[in-house]
Design a protein around this motif. Structure first.
Motif, PDB file in Angstrom:
ATOM      1  N   ASP A 182      38.122  37.556  36.683  1.00 58.06           N
ATOM      2  CA  ASP A 182      39.361  38.318  36.732  1.00 58.06           C
ATOM      3  C   ASP A 182      39.135  39.685  37.368  1.00 58.06           C
ATOM      4  O   ASP A 182      39.942  40.129  38.198  1.00 58.06           O
ATOM      5  CB  ASP A 182      39.949  38.455  35.320  1.00 58.06           C
ATOM      6  CG  ASP A 182      41.379  38.960  35.348  1.00 58.06           C
ATOM      7  OD1 ASP A 182      42.216  38.334  36.035  1.00 58.06           O
ATOM      8  OD2 ASP A 182      41.661  39.977  34.696  1.00 58.06           O
ATOM      9  N   ASN A 183      38.033  40.332  37.020  1.00 53.43           N
ATOM     10  CA  ASN A 183      37.706  41.631  37.633  1.00 53.43           C
ATOM     11  C   ASN A 183      37.486  41.499  39.135  1.00 53.43           C
ATOM     12  O   ASN A 183      37.898  42.358  39.916  1.00 53.43           O
ATOM     13  CB  ASN A 183      36.472  42.253  36.963  1.00 53.43           C
ATOM     14  CG  ASN A 183      36.794  42.828  35.608  1.00 53.43           C
ATOM     15  OD1 ASN A 183      37.930  43.172  35.318  1.00 53.43           O
ATOM     16  ND2 ASN A 183      35.783  42.920  34.767  1.00 53.43           N
ATOM     17  N   GLU A 184      36.844  40.418  39.557  1.00 49.76           N
ATOM     18  CA  GLU A 184      36.626  40.184  40.987  1.00 49.76           C
ATOM     19  C   GLU A 184      37.948  39.946  41.719  1.00 49.76           C
ATOM     20  O   GLU A 184      38.170  40.460  42.815  1.00 49.76           O
ATOM     21  CB  GLU A 184      35.703  38.974  41.176  1.00 49.76           C
ATOM     22  CG  GLU A 184      35.374  38.679  42.613  1.00 49.76           C
ATOM     23  CD  GLU A 184      34.479  37.458  42.782  1.00 49.76           C
ATOM     24  OE1 GLU A 184      34.673  36.736  43.784  1.00 49.76           O
ATOM     25  OE2 GLU A 184      33.608  37.223  41.930  1.00 49.76           O
ATOM     26  N   LEU A 185      38.845  39.193  41.089  1.00 45.57           N
ATOM     27  CA  LEU A 185      40.144  38.909  41.705  1.00 45.57           C
ATOM     28  C   LEU A 185      40.979  40.174  41.867  1.00 45.57           C
ATOM     29  O   LEU A 185      41.816  40.261  42.760  1.00 45.57           O
ATOM     30  CB  LEU A 185      40.912  37.869  40.883  1.00 45.57           C
ATOM     31  CG  LEU A 185      40.312  36.468  40.872  1.00 45.57           C
ATOM     32  CD1 LEU A 185      41.060  35.570  39.890  1.00 45.57           C
ATOM     33  CD2 LEU A 185      40.297  35.851  42.256  1.00 45.57           C
ATOM     34  N   HIS A 186      40.729  41.139  41.017  1.00 39.97           N
ATOM     35  CA  HIS A 186      41.483  42.411  41.086  1.00 39.97           C
ATOM     36  C   HIS A 186      41.158  43.197  42.350  1.00 39.97           C
ATOM     37  O   HIS A 186      41.917  44.081  42.751  1.00 39.97           O
ATOM     38  CB  HIS A 186      41.188  43.262  39.846  1.00 39.97           C
ATOM     39  CG  HIS A 186      42.274  44.225  39.550  1.00 39.97           C
ATOM     40  ND1 HIS A 186      42.412  45.427  40.213  1.00 39.97           N
ATOM     41  CD2 HIS A 186      43.305  44.151  38.677  1.00 39.97           C
ATOM     42  CE1 HIS A 186      43.470  46.057  39.754  1.00 39.97           C
ATOM     43  NE2 HIS A 186      44.024  45.304  38.835  1.00 39.97           N
ATOM     44  N   GLN A 187      40.053  42.859  43.017  1.00 43.93           N
ATOM     45  CA  GLN A 187      39.614  43.603  44.200  1.00 43.93           C
ATOM     46  C   GLN A 187      40.388  43.239  45.462  1.00 43.93           C
ATOM     47  O   GLN A 187      40.248  43.920  46.484  1.00 43.93           O
ATOM     48  CB  GLN A 187      38.101  43.366  44.439  1.00 43.93           C
ATOM     49  CG  GLN A 187      37.224  43.750  43.267  1.00 43.93           C
ATOM     50  CD  GLN A 187      37.464  45.150  42.740  1.00 43.93           C
ATOM     51  OE1 GLN A 187      37.500  46.102  43.516  1.00 43.93           O
ATOM     52  NE2 GLN A 187      37.662  45.287  41.447  1.00 43.93           N
ATOM     53  N   ARG A 188      41.185  42.176  45.427  1.00 46.91           N
ATOM     54  CA  ARG A 188      41.918  41.760  46.628  1.00 46.91           C
ATOM     55  C   ARG A 188      42.885  42.863  47.048  1.00 46.91           C
ATOM     56  O   ARG A 188      43.671  43.364  46.253  1.00 46.91           O
ATOM     57  CB  ARG A 188      42.682  40.467  46.372  1.00 46.91           C
ATOM     58  CG  ARG A 188      43.390  39.966  47.621  1.00 46.91           C
ATOM     59  CD  ARG A 188      44.032  38.624  47.428  1.00 46.91           C
ATOM     60  NE  ARG A 188      44.636  38.185  48.672  1.00 46.91           N
ATOM     61  CZ  ARG A 188      45.401  37.124  48.781  1.00 46.91           C
ATOM     62  NH1 ARG A 188      45.623  36.360  47.738  1.00 46.91           N
ATOM     63  NH2 ARG A 188      45.929  36.798  49.940  1.00 46.91           N
ATOM     64  N   ALA A 189      42.821  43.203  48.313  1.00 51.08           N
ATOM     65  CA  ALA A 189      43.666  44.272  48.860  1.00 51.08           C
ATOM     66  C   ALA A 189      44.957  43.698  49.442  1.00 51.08           C
ATOM     67  O   ALA A 189      45.062  42.491  49.698  1.00 51.08           O
ATOM     68  CB  ALA A 189      42.887  45.016  49.939  1.00 51.08           C
ATOM     69  N   THR A 190      45.876  44.588  49.683  1.00 54.97           N
ATOM     70  CA  THR A 190      47.144  44.210  50.296  1.00 54.97           C
ATOM     71  C   THR A 190      46.877  43.575  51.649  1.00 54.97           C
ATOM     72  O   THR A 190      46.081  44.099  52.436  1.00 54.97           O
ATOM     73  CB  THR A 190      48.035  45.449  50.478  1.00 54.97           C
ATOM     74  OG1 THR A 190      48.211  46.067  49.200  1.00 54.97           O
ATOM     75  CG2 THR A 190      49.383  45.096  51.071  1.00 54.97           C
ATOM     76  N   PRO A 191      47.510  42.430  51.939  1.00 57.09           N
ATOM     77  CA  PRO A 191      47.271  41.774  53.231  1.00 57.09           C
ATOM     78  C   PRO A 191      47.747  42.639  54.411  1.00 57.09           C
ATOM     79  O   PRO A 191      48.721  43.366  54.297  1.00 57.09           O
ATOM     80  CB  PRO A 191      48.087  40.480  53.138  1.00 57.09           C
ATOM     81  CG  PRO A 191      48.843  40.513  51.875  1.00 57.09           C
ATOM     82  CD  PRO A 191      48.438  41.713  51.093  1.00 57.09           C
TER      83      PRO A 191
ATOM     84  N   ASN B 169      44.972  40.402  34.509  1.00 55.75           N
ATOM     85  CA  ASN B 169      45.554  41.338  35.470  1.00 55.75           C
ATOM     86  C   ASN B 169      44.936  41.230  36.856  1.00 55.75           C
ATOM     87  O   ASN B 169      45.599  41.492  37.859  1.00 55.75           O
ATOM     88  CB  ASN B 169      45.455  42.761  34.932  1.00 55.75           C
ATOM     89  CG  ASN B 169      46.262  42.909  33.649  1.00 55.75           C
ATOM     90  OD1 ASN B 169      47.321  42.318  33.513  1.00 55.75           O
ATOM     91  ND2 ASN B 169      45.745  43.674  32.710  1.00 55.75           N
ATOM     92  N   GLY B 170      43.661  40.849  36.931  1.00 57.79           N
ATOM     93  CA  GLY B 170      43.029  40.656  38.230  1.00 57.79           C
ATOM     94  C   GLY B 170      43.632  39.461  38.960  1.00 57.79           C
ATOM     95  O   GLY B 170      43.949  39.540  40.152  1.00 57.79           O
ATOM     96  N   ALA B 171      43.796  38.367  38.238  1.00 61.62           N
ATOM     97  CA  ALA B 171      44.436  37.182  38.826  1.00 61.62           C
ATOM     98  C   ALA B 171      45.874  37.507  39.208  1.00 61.62           C
ATOM     99  O   ALA B 171      46.349  37.079  40.269  1.00 61.62           O
ATOM    100  CB  ALA B 171      44.384  36.010  37.851  1.00 61.62           C
ATOM    101  N   ALA B 172      46.551  38.281  38.351  1.00 64.35           N
ATOM    102  CA  ALA B 172      47.929  38.682  38.662  1.00 64.35           C
ATOM    103  C   ALA B 172      47.971  39.469  39.966  1.00 64.35           C
ATOM    104  O   ALA B 172      48.854  39.254  40.798  1.00 64.35           O
ATOM    105  CB  ALA B 172      48.510  39.505  37.516  1.00 64.35           C
TER     106      ALA B 172
END
Length: 168
Positions: free
Chosen positions: A155-164, A37-40
């Motif tokens: 995956d948990n780290e990737l989930h932190q990406r915010a809306t551009p 889900n983080g990568a997603a």
């Protein structure tokens, strides 16, 4: 007024940018289905960013008085393999986009179209960031060598990406 060559090149790039968005949305759906889900989330944010890139080109064409004729968007793959495969495919795609933008920039210089060249330099510089981000993710995935706990942390780290942020 844009030359016919520039209009054709920018119209093709518009289609490539929309395909990029579509590809990242397909990758996001695949990762959701695979419980990454983080990568997603990261890939969904990439979809939004690519859509904004397409909109930036669209708006430029409109401002230049170009009659825009949208083309069919190719169907992206639906299976991507491992998480590493997903991001390796992303990197290959970004490298292809970089090459296309470089070619289009060369054409703008050849046509002495400095306004279009300036627009394209924004995209060329953006590609440096795009490739760097994906390379970093690939390096981390390779580092954990398929370890489930390591992949969970990534995956948990990737989930932190915010809306551009919106693009001007």
């Amino acid at each position: 007024m844009l030359s016919k060559k520039i209009q054709k090149g920018l119209s093709a790039q518009l289609n490539h940018e929309f395909y990029s968005a579509y590809l990242y949305l397909a990758m996001s759906a695949y990762c959701n289905h695979s419980d990454f889900n983080g990568a997603a989330n990261w890939l969904k944010m990439q979809y939004e960013e690519e859509h904004m890139h397409a909109t930036k080109i669209y708006n430029y064409l409109v401002e230049q008085g170009v009659h825009i004729s949208l083309k069919e968007i190719a169907k992206p793959p639906k299976n991507f393999g491992t998480l590493l495969n997903v991001f390796q495919m992303s990197l290959e795609h970004e490298q292809m986009m970089t090459a296309r933008l470089n070619d289009l920039s060369d054409l703008a210089l050849k046509e002495k179209d400095h306004a279009t060249y300036n627009l394209l330099q924004w995209f060329v510089n953006e590609q440096v960031e795009e490739e760097s981000s994906v390379n970093e993710i690939i390096s981390k995935i390779k580092l954990v060598k398929g370890d489930g706990y390591g992949l969970l942390m990534i995956d948990n780290e990737l989930h932190q990406r915010a809306t551009p942020a919106p693009i001007n």
